[in-house]
Structures are given as C-alpha cells and as structure tokens.
Design a protein around this motif. Structure first.
Motif, PDB file in Angstrom:
ATOM      1  N   VAL A 178       0.867  -1.178   0.000  1.00 61.71           N
ATOM      2  CA  VAL A 178       0.000   0.000   0.000  1.00 61.71           C
ATOM      3  C   VAL A 178       0.902   1.226   0.000  1.00 61.71           C
ATOM      4  O   VAL A 178       1.762   1.382   0.861  1.00 61.71           O
ATOM      5  CB  VAL A 178      -0.962   0.000   1.209  1.00 61.71           C
ATOM      6  N   THR A 179       0.719   2.098  -0.996  1.00 61.72           N
ATOM      7  CA  THR A 179       1.588   3.264  -1.185  1.00 61.72           C
ATOM      8  C   THR A 179       1.076   4.520  -0.493  1.00 61.72           C
ATOM      9  O   THR A 179       1.700   5.570  -0.599  1.00 61.72           O
ATOM     10  CB  THR A 179       1.783   3.561  -2.690  1.00 61.72           C
ATOM     11  N   SER A 180      -0.014   4.446   0.222  1.00 63.42           N
ATOM     12  CA  SER A 180      -0.669   5.610   0.839  1.00 63.42           C
ATOM     13  C   SER A 180       0.058   6.067   2.103  1.00 63.42           C
ATOM     14  O   SER A 180      -0.359   5.756   3.222  1.00 63.42           O
ATOM     15  CB  SER A 180      -2.125   5.275   1.192  1.00 63.42           C
ATOM     16  N   SER A 181       1.109   6.853   1.946  1.00 66.22           N
ATOM     17  CA  SER A 181       1.870   7.306   3.119  1.00 66.22           C
ATOM     18  C   SER A 181       1.049   8.244   4.004  1.00 66.22           C
ATOM     19  O   SER A 181       1.352   8.397   5.186  1.00 66.22           O
ATOM     20  CB  SER A 181       3.185   7.960   2.697  1.00 66.22           C
ATOM     21  N   TRP A 182      -0.013   8.852   3.465  1.00 72.77           N
ATOM     22  CA  TRP A 182      -0.852   9.752   4.268  1.00 72.77           C
ATOM     23  C   TRP A 182      -1.491   9.025   5.443  1.00 72.77           C
ATOM     24  O   TRP A 182      -1.831   9.650   6.449  1.00 72.77           O
ATOM     25  CB  TRP A 182      -1.919  10.427   3.401  1.00 72.77           C
ATOM     26  N   LEU A 183      -1.613   7.705   5.354  1.00 71.50           N
ATOM     27  CA  LEU A 183      -2.194   6.941   6.453  1.00 71.50           C
ATOM     28  C   LEU A 183      -1.344   7.015   7.717  1.00 71.50           C
ATOM     29  O   LEU A 183      -1.839   6.776   8.809  1.00 71.50           O
ATOM     30  CB  LEU A 183      -2.383   5.475   6.049  1.00 71.50           C
ATOM     31  N   ASP A 184      -0.074   7.347   7.560  1.00 70.78           N
ATOM     32  CA  ASP A 184       0.828   7.419   8.708  1.00 70.78           C
ATOM     33  C   ASP A 184       1.008   8.833   9.243  1.00 70.78           C
ATOM     34  O   ASP A 184       1.798   9.040  10.155  1.00 70.78           O
ATOM     35  CB  ASP A 184       2.194   6.835   8.327  1.00 70.78           C
ATOM     36  N   THR A 185       0.295   9.794   8.691  1.00 71.65           N
ATOM     37  CA  THR A 185       0.400  11.163   9.193  1.00 71.65           C
ATOM     38  C   THR A 185      -0.436  11.308  10.454  1.00 71.65           C
ATOM     39  O   THR A 185      -1.405  10.588  10.658  1.00 71.65           O
ATOM     40  CB  THR A 185      -0.053  12.199   8.145  1.00 71.65           C
ATOM     41  N   GLU A 186      -0.051  12.233  11.274  1.00 74.34           N
ATOM     42  CA  GLU A 186      -0.741  12.423  12.554  1.00 74.34           C
ATOM     43  C   GLU A 186      -0.983  13.906  12.814  1.00 74.34           C
ATOM     44  O   GLU A 186      -0.738  14.385  13.901  1.00 74.34           O
ATOM     45  CB  GLU A 186       0.100  11.833  13.702  1.00 74.34           C
ATOM     46  N   TYR A 187      -1.433  14.629  11.813  1.00 71.82           N
ATOM     47  CA  TYR A 187      -1.719  16.036  12.043  1.00 71.82           C
ATOM     48  C   TYR A 187      -2.957  16.135  12.918  1.00 71.82           C
ATOM     49  O   TYR A 187      -4.020  15.610  12.589  1.00 71.82           O
ATOM     50  CB  TYR A 187      -1.932  16.805  10.737  1.00 71.82           C
ATOM     51  N   GLU A 188      -2.821  16.776  14.045  1.00 67.13           N
ATOM     52  CA  GLU A 188      -3.958  16.951  14.947  1.00 67.13           C
ATOM     53  C   GLU A 188      -4.663  18.261  14.605  1.00 67.13           C
ATOM     54  O   GLU A 188      -4.026  19.298  14.473  1.00 67.13           O
ATOM     55  CB  GLU A 188      -3.488  16.977  16.398  1.00 67.13           C
ATOM     56  N   HIS A 189      -5.953  18.199  14.482  1.00 69.71           N
ATOM     57  CA  HIS A 189      -6.733  19.399  14.189  1.00 69.71           C
ATOM     58  C   HIS A 189      -7.858  19.519  15.199  1.00 69.71           C
ATOM     59  O   HIS A 189      -8.265  18.542  15.807  1.00 69.71           O
ATOM     60  CB  HIS A 189      -7.268  19.369  12.757  1.00 69.71           C
ATOM     61  N   LYS A 190      -8.363  20.736  15.365  1.00 64.56           N
ATOM     62  CA  LYS A 190      -9.371  20.992  16.399  1.00 64.56           C
ATOM     63  C   LYS A 190     -10.783  21.087  15.853  1.00 64.56           C
ATOM     64  O   LYS A 190     -11.713  21.266  16.595  1.00 64.56           O
ATOM     65  CB  LYS A 190      -9.019  22.291  17.135  1.00 64.56           C
ATOM     66  N   ASP A 191     -10.932  20.980  14.545  1.00 65.38           N
ATOM     67  CA  ASP A 191     -12.270  21.068  13.977  1.00 65.38           C
ATOM     68  C   ASP A 191     -12.494  19.910  13.018  1.00 65.38           C
ATOM     69  O   ASP A 191     -11.713  18.976  12.969  1.00 65.38           O
ATOM     70  CB  ASP A 191     -12.473  22.422  13.289  1.00 65.38           C
ATOM     71  N   ASP A 192     -13.551  19.967  12.242  1.00 66.65           N
ATOM     72  CA  ASP A 192     -13.911  18.863  11.354  1.00 66.65           C
ATOM     73  C   ASP A 192     -13.439  19.094   9.925  1.00 66.65           C
ATOM     74  O   ASP A 192     -13.999  18.559   8.996  1.00 66.65           O
ATOM     75  CB  ASP A 192     -15.434  18.661  11.390  1.00 66.65           C
ATOM     76  N   HIS A 193     -12.382  19.885   9.764  1.00 69.17           N
ATOM     77  CA  HIS A 193     -11.908  20.186   8.417  1.00 69.17           C
ATOM     78  C   HIS A 193     -10.809  19.247   7.950  1.00 69.17           C
ATOM     79  O   HIS A 193     -10.243  19.440   6.901  1.00 69.17           O
ATOM     80  CB  HIS A 193     -11.412  21.631   8.329  1.00 69.17           C
ATOM     81  N   GLY A 194     -10.481  18.220   8.710  1.00 69.63           N
ATOM     82  CA  GLY A 194      -9.484  17.251   8.290  1.00 69.63           C
ATOM     83  C   GLY A 194      -8.129  17.892   8.070  1.00 69.63           C
ATOM     84  O   GLY A 194      -7.785  18.893   8.672  1.00 69.63           O
ATOM     85  N   SER A 195      -7.375  17.307   7.174  1.00 77.51           N
ATOM     86  CA  SER A 195      -6.006  17.765   6.949  1.00 77.51           C
ATOM     87  C   SER A 195      -5.950  19.167   6.355  1.00 77.51           C
ATOM     88  O   SER A 195      -4.928  19.820   6.426  1.00 77.51           O
ATOM     89  CB  SER A 195      -5.259  16.785   6.047  1.00 77.51           C
ATOM     90  N   SER A 196      -7.035  19.662   5.768  1.00 78.98           N
ATOM     91  CA  SER A 196      -7.024  21.001   5.180  1.00 78.98           C
ATOM     92  C   SER A 196      -6.889  22.087   6.231  1.00 78.98           C
ATOM     93  O   SER A 196      -6.631  23.232   5.911  1.00 78.98           O
ATOM     94  CB  SER A 196      -8.275  21.235   4.331  1.00 78.98           C
ATOM     95  N   ALA A 197      -7.078  21.725   7.515  1.00 75.63           N
ATOM     96  CA  ALA A 197      -6.890  22.695   8.586  1.00 75.63           C
ATOM     97  C   ALA A 197      -5.408  22.863   8.928  1.00 75.63           C
ATOM     98  O   ALA A 197      -5.052  23.700   9.738  1.00 75.63           O
ATOM     99  CB  ALA A 197      -7.665  22.260   9.827  1.00 75.63           C
ATOM    100  N   ALA A 198      -4.556  22.078   8.317  1.00 75.47           N
ATOM    101  CA  ALA A 198      -3.119  22.125   8.576  1.00 75.47           C
ATOM    102  C   ALA A 198      -2.512  23.391   7.959  1.00 75.47           C
ATOM    103  O   ALA A 198      -3.074  23.969   7.032  1.00 75.47           O
ATOM    104  CB  ALA A 198      -2.445  20.890   7.978  1.00 75.47           C
ATOM    105  N   PRO A 199      -1.338  23.804   8.452  1.00 78.04           N
ATOM    106  CA  PRO A 199      -0.667  24.965   7.871  1.00 78.04           C
ATOM    107  C   PRO A 199      -0.340  24.736   6.385  1.00 78.04           C
ATOM    108  O   PRO A 199      -0.186  23.594   5.945  1.00 78.04           O
ATOM    109  CB  PRO A 199       0.629  25.071   8.684  1.00 78.04           C
ATOM    110  N   ALA A 200      -0.224  25.803   5.625  1.00 76.23           N
ATOM    111  CA  ALA A 200       0.002  25.718   4.173  1.00 76.23           C
ATOM    112  C   ALA A 200       1.231  24.886   3.827  1.00 76.23           C
ATOM    113  O   ALA A 200       1.192  24.089   2.883  1.00 76.23           O
ATOM    114  CB  ALA A 200       0.130  27.119   3.587  1.00 76.23           C
ATOM    115  N   GLU A 201       2.326  25.044   4.572  1.00 75.19           N
ATOM    116  CA  GLU A 201       3.539  24.281   4.247  1.00 75.19           C
ATOM    117  C   GLU A 201       3.325  22.773   4.440  1.00 75.19           C
ATOM    118  O   GLU A 201       3.876  21.956   3.698  1.00 75.19           O
ATOM    119  CB  GLU A 201       4.755  24.776   5.040  1.00 75.19           C
ATOM    120  N   TYR A 202       2.518  22.394   5.395  1.00 73.85           N
ATOM    121  CA  TYR A 202       2.183  20.986   5.603  1.00 73.85           C
ATOM    122  C   TYR A 202       1.375  20.474   4.415  1.00 73.85           C
ATOM    123  O   TYR A 202       1.650  19.406   3.875  1.00 73.85           O
ATOM    124  CB  TYR A 202       1.386  20.847   6.900  1.00 73.85           C
TER     125      TYR A 202
END
Length: 140
Positions: free
Chosen positions: A29-53
């Motif tokens: 499985v090539t989906s490296s995003w499954l191993d990311t652990e960006y914590e966010h405080k709302d329901d916007h998923g990874s899009s709530a992450a900083p632009a550089e992320y």
C-alpha cells in the motif's frame, strides 16, 4: 500489486486496517498519508493544517498515486462534506490509466467512467478480487 487507498482523512484509522489486510495478502500500500498524525481541532481534516504541511503532502500523495498500480477509493454519500483531496487523487489515477475501484458511493461523474469498478459498500467483494496490475487504456 501496489495499491493506493484514498478516502477522507477522518477515515484514516479504518483505512489503516484495510492496509494491514491488503499487506497480509501480499500487496504493497503506497498511501503514506495513512501514517500522518496532524492533529486538528475542527472537522476540516487535513485542510486545517498549515500551508507548508499541505504543500508537502500534496506532492507526496500524488507521488504515492503515481507509484501505485491500482487506486481503491473509499467514497462518501454525495454532498456529505469534506475537502475533496481524494477526488484529485482519483482523477490523477484515472488520467494515468491506473486500475480504479470504488467502495462506497459514486460521488461524482468520474466514478461512472467505464473503466471504474464499482462495489457500493461491499469491501468484502473487493477483498476477494484478484488484485493484479492490469494494463488500462484511457480514452482522451
């Protein structure tokens, strides 16, 4: 076979289980995003992450799609929200002639493309498929 799993970021834990199952069957499985652990405080998923992320992971996720032979999309009911990164991944895989399997709903027009294999919510049926790389031709 090399497989990319795409779905909502909030489904990451469930898709980690799918990855483990596919790996037990001998797939990569090539989906490296499954191993990311960006914590966010709302329901916007990874899009709530900083632009550089987001920039770093946009590049990485697309490379993971390119590296795969097949993309399995875990979709949502139409109009159920989310940011839609999975749609870009799906479109890239379609344009590259990758094997496409949809588990869930036909979220958009391209889920109806004749090369897409659609299974509704039937992961059990997908599990039993012969997941081998197939040469696919996508009409321009």
């Amino acid at each position: 076979m090399k497989i990319y799993l795409c779905g909502r970021y909030s489904r990451r834990d469930n898709l980690r289980s799918v990855r483990a199952e596919l790996e037990r069957l001998g797939h990569t499985v090539t989906s490296s995003w499954l191993d990311t652990e960006y914590e966010h405080k709302d329901d916007h998923g990874s899009s709530a992450a900083p632009a550089e992320y987001r920039e770093e992971h946009a590049v990485k996720d697309l490379a993971d799609v390119v590296a795969a032979d097949c993309l399995i999309a875990f979709t949502e009911e139409p109009r159920s929200g989310g940011r839609g990164g999975r749609h870009v991944e799906f479109g890239a895989a379609l344009a590259l002639g990758k094997r496409l399997i949809v588990v869930g709903h036909r979220e958009n027009l391209f889920c109806h493309h004749p090369t897409v294999e659609f299974f509704g919510g039937q992961w059990d049926m997908v599990r039993s498929l012969e997941l081998e790389a197939e040469e696919r031709v996508v009409a321009p």
